[in-house]
Motif scaffolding. Structure first.
Motif, short mmCIF file in Angstrom:
data_model
loop_
_atom_site.label_atom_id
_atom_site.label_comp_id
_atom_site.label_asym_id
_atom_site.label_seq_id
_atom_site.Cartn_x
_atom_site.Cartn_y
_atom_site.Cartn_z
N THR A 106 0.82 -1.22 0.00
CA THR A 106 0.00 0.00 0.00
C THR A 106 0.85 1.26 0.00
O THR A 106 0.32 2.36 0.16
CB THR A 106 -0.91 0.01 1.24
OG1 THR A 106 -0.10 -0.09 2.41
CG2 THR A 106 -1.91 -1.14 1.19
N ASN A 107 2.16 1.11 -0.16
CA ASN A 107 3.05 2.27 -0.16
C ASN A 107 3.05 2.97 -1.52
O ASN A 107 4.09 3.21 -2.13
CB ASN A 107 4.48 1.85 0.21
CG ASN A 107 4.63 1.58 1.68
OD1 ASN A 107 3.70 1.83 2.45
ND2 ASN A 107 5.78 1.06 2.07
N TRP A 108 1.88 3.29 -2.02
CA TRP A 108 1.77 4.05 -3.26
C TRP A 108 0.44 4.80 -3.23
O TRP A 108 -0.50 4.42 -2.53
CB TRP A 108 1.84 3.14 -4.49
CG TRP A 108 0.83 2.02 -4.48
CD1 TRP A 108 0.99 0.80 -3.93
CD2 TRP A 108 -0.49 2.05 -5.04
NE1 TRP A 108 -0.14 0.03 -4.11
CE2 TRP A 108 -1.07 0.79 -4.81
CE3 TRP A 108 -1.22 3.00 -5.73
CZ2 TRP A 108 -2.35 0.46 -5.21
CZ3 TRP A 108 -2.49 2.69 -6.15
CH2 TRP A 108 -3.06 1.43 -5.88
N SER A 109 0.36 5.86 -3.97
CA SER A 109 -0.83 6.70 -3.99
C SER A 109 -1.54 6.52 -5.32
O SER A 109 -0.96 6.08 -6.32
CB SER A 109 -0.46 8.17 -3.77
OG SER A 109 0.37 8.63 -4.83
N GLU A 110 -2.82 6.92 -5.33
CA GLU A 110 -3.61 6.84 -6.57
C GLU A 110 -3.01 7.71 -7.66
O GLU A 110 -3.08 7.39 -8.84
CB GLU A 110 -5.05 7.28 -6.27
CG GLU A 110 -6.02 7.09 -7.43
CD GLU A 110 -6.34 5.63 -7.71
OE1 GLU A 110 -6.80 5.33 -8.83
OE2 GLU A 110 -6.11 4.79 -6.82
N ALA A 111 -2.37 8.81 -7.25
CA ALA A 111 -1.77 9.72 -8.24
C ALA A 111 -0.60 9.07 -8.97
O ALA A 111 -0.22 9.50 -10.05
CB ALA A 111 -1.31 11.00 -7.55
N ALA A 112 -0.01 8.03 -8.36
CA ALA A 112 1.12 7.36 -8.99
C ALA A 112 0.69 6.37 -10.06
O ALA A 112 1.54 5.76 -10.71
CB ALA A 112 1.96 6.65 -7.93
N THR A 113 -0.63 6.18 -10.26
CA THR A 113 -1.13 5.21 -11.23
C THR A 113 -1.82 5.91 -12.38
O THR A 113 -2.14 7.11 -12.32
CB THR A 113 -2.11 4.23 -10.58
OG1 THR A 113 -3.27 4.95 -10.15
CG2 THR A 113 -1.47 3.53 -9.39
N GLU A 114 -2.08 5.17 -13.42
CA GLU A 114 -2.79 5.67 -14.60
C GLU A 114 -3.56 4.51 -15.23
O GLU A 114 -3.27 3.34 -14.95
CB GLU A 114 -1.80 6.24 -15.61
CG GLU A 114 -0.83 5.22 -16.17
CD GLU A 114 0.18 5.81 -17.13
OE1 GLU A 114 0.09 7.03 -17.39
OE2 GLU A 114 1.04 5.06 -17.64
#
Length: 445
Positions: A106-114
């Motif tokens: 879970t060490n990632w944010s929605e903004a880091a995805t596409e």
């Protein structure tokens, strides 16, 4: 001589009836096969976003050589709701920090995805080719698959209206209905044809207009009565029967096609699941016919719909891990829906008089196909909550089954020929109740 006796003379069960049955059964078998083929041609294989580190040979060559496919997948694709690789999103850039043993997924944010801007990679181990993989009907485009199912079923409805007229050229119409509606010449020809095919040549030669008129004294006296859809909805003795039976037809189409066209959500092995449903359907149909003779129409109609709905609603409470229990409940629910269809097909023909029977059955068929069109669309509610489709699929048959209890029992009763016959049945039923439970009326002072 009554008209029923005349039908016995021309042959109530012979070659003619056998040929009619074959002419009806063979096309229906092909139609049902085609209706369910979308479970395989439109199956949704496992998929993920296309990413350069895994799917581009150039990027693989320039990437870290020591990392295997699993590590590259972890830094390229976030975890989805099912704790596997997300099917509709990917990381904008590789998240190398996720390789740290102390890092969590879970060490990632929605903004880091596409979204999957470069397309998808599909698992073709089970289905080598489907329309979903061919046209990328996944993620934001998955609604198109559902729409295609509804459009197909809408075509079935339109085709039934168009080709139903064409089928009259080779499927015999009811002789009684033809005669009651004033088509004496055509009714006479149909009866003569039936007698000829059944080997009753002497009876065929003896059939004349005078014989028919004498056998149809009572029926022809009501030949001028209105026989349209308005009569079904406006006549006091028929209104309740029409609404309740139409709701049962709708519940069958809505629930069956809503579930049967998406077997993947009910079981992971849809090949075994489809075979199991087909094998169990044969004894279920035979058993339903036996129960109809012993228990009665109304009880079986209500029980089959309510039980089907309860099985579907029970799956809302069963965890996804209990796959075998979910599959068993799904099979039982679908088989109960099949029993409900067998019952309503017979029941509807016994509820309505001859002059309106085909109109009522036609209305029921339209309701079933209308429900079939809406059924797949209900799966779109899963975007808001995964249990919403099952809640709707379960509630509709339960309510329809309870409504079926308002219908009269028709077991062992003669088929009504006229509207008056239906009203007489209601009067007899009310009189019988009054005799069993007399009501004492008194004036109030």
């Amino acid at each position: 001589m009554a008209f029923s006796e005349l039908l016995d003379q021309v042959g109530s069960l012979g070659w003619f009836q056998g040929l009619q049955t074959v002419a009806l059964v063979v096309p229906i078998m092909w139609l049902n096969t085609h209706n369910l083929v979308d479970n395989f041609s439109g199956a949704v294989p496992s998929h993920r976003c296309w990413v350069p580190l895994l799917d581009n040979s150039t990027a693989q060559a320039s990437g870290p050589e020591a990392l295997g496919p699993e590590a590259l997948l972890a830094v390229s694709i976030p975890l989805g709701p099912n704790h596997g690789p997300h099917q509709c999103r990917r990381f904008r850039h590789p998240q190398w920090q996720l390789l740290d043993p102390n890092a969590t997924a879970t060490n990632w944010s929605e903004a880091a995805t596409e979204p999957c801007v470069d397309g998808w990679v599909y698992d073709r181990s089970t289905f080598t080719s489907t329309i979903v993989a061919e046209w990328d009907l996944v993620c934001d485009s998955q609604v198109l698959k559902t729409m295609s199912q509804s459009i197909f079923l809408a075509g079935v409805l339109v085709g039934a209206a168009i080709f139903g007229r064409v089928s009259d050229r080779w499927l015999a119409e009811s002789a009684r209905w033809l005669l009651i509606t004033g088509r004496l010449e055509k009714g006479l020809r149909e009866l003569q044809r039936v007698a000829a095919i059944n080997g009753k040549k002497a009876v065929r030669d003896a059939l004349t207009k005078e014989v028919l008129l004498s056998a149809l004294q009572e029926e022809l006296s009501v030949s001028q009565a209105p026989t349209g859809l308005g009569t079904l909805l406006c006549t006091p003795g028929l209104r309740l029967r029409t609404c309740a039976s139409t709701l049962c037809w709708f519940a069958f189409g809505f629930t069956f096609y809503g579930l049967a066209l998406d077997l993947q959500t009910l079981d992971s092995n849809i090949f075994l699941f489809q075979v199991l449903i087909g094998v169990l359907d044969i004894p279920a149909k035979i058993g339903s016919l036996m129960l109809l003779r012993c228990v009665g129409r109304r009880t079986i109609q209500a029980a089959s719909l309510v039980l089907a709905g309860l099985c579907i609603l029970a799956n809302v409470l069963v965890p996804l891990e209990m796959r075998y229990l979910r599959s068993a409940l799904a099979v039982l629910g679908l088989e109960c829906i099949g029993v409900a269809f067998t019952c309503i097909t017979i029941y509807s023909g016994e509820l309505f008089p001859t002059v309106l029977r085909m109109t009522a059955l036609g209305l029921g068929q339209v309701a079933a196909r209308g429900g079939a069109m809406l059924g797949p669309l209900m799966r779109l509610l899963g975007k808001h909550h995964p249990t919403l489709p099952l809640l709707v699929y379960g509630t509709v048959p339960v309510l329809s089954g309870l409504t079926a209890l308002l219908l009269p029992e028709t077991q062992s009763l003669p088929l009504p020929d006229t509207i008056q016959d239906v009203q007489n049945q209601a009067v007899k039923k009310a009189t019988a109740r009054t005799r069993k439970h007399p009501v004492v009326k008194s004036t109030q002072f």
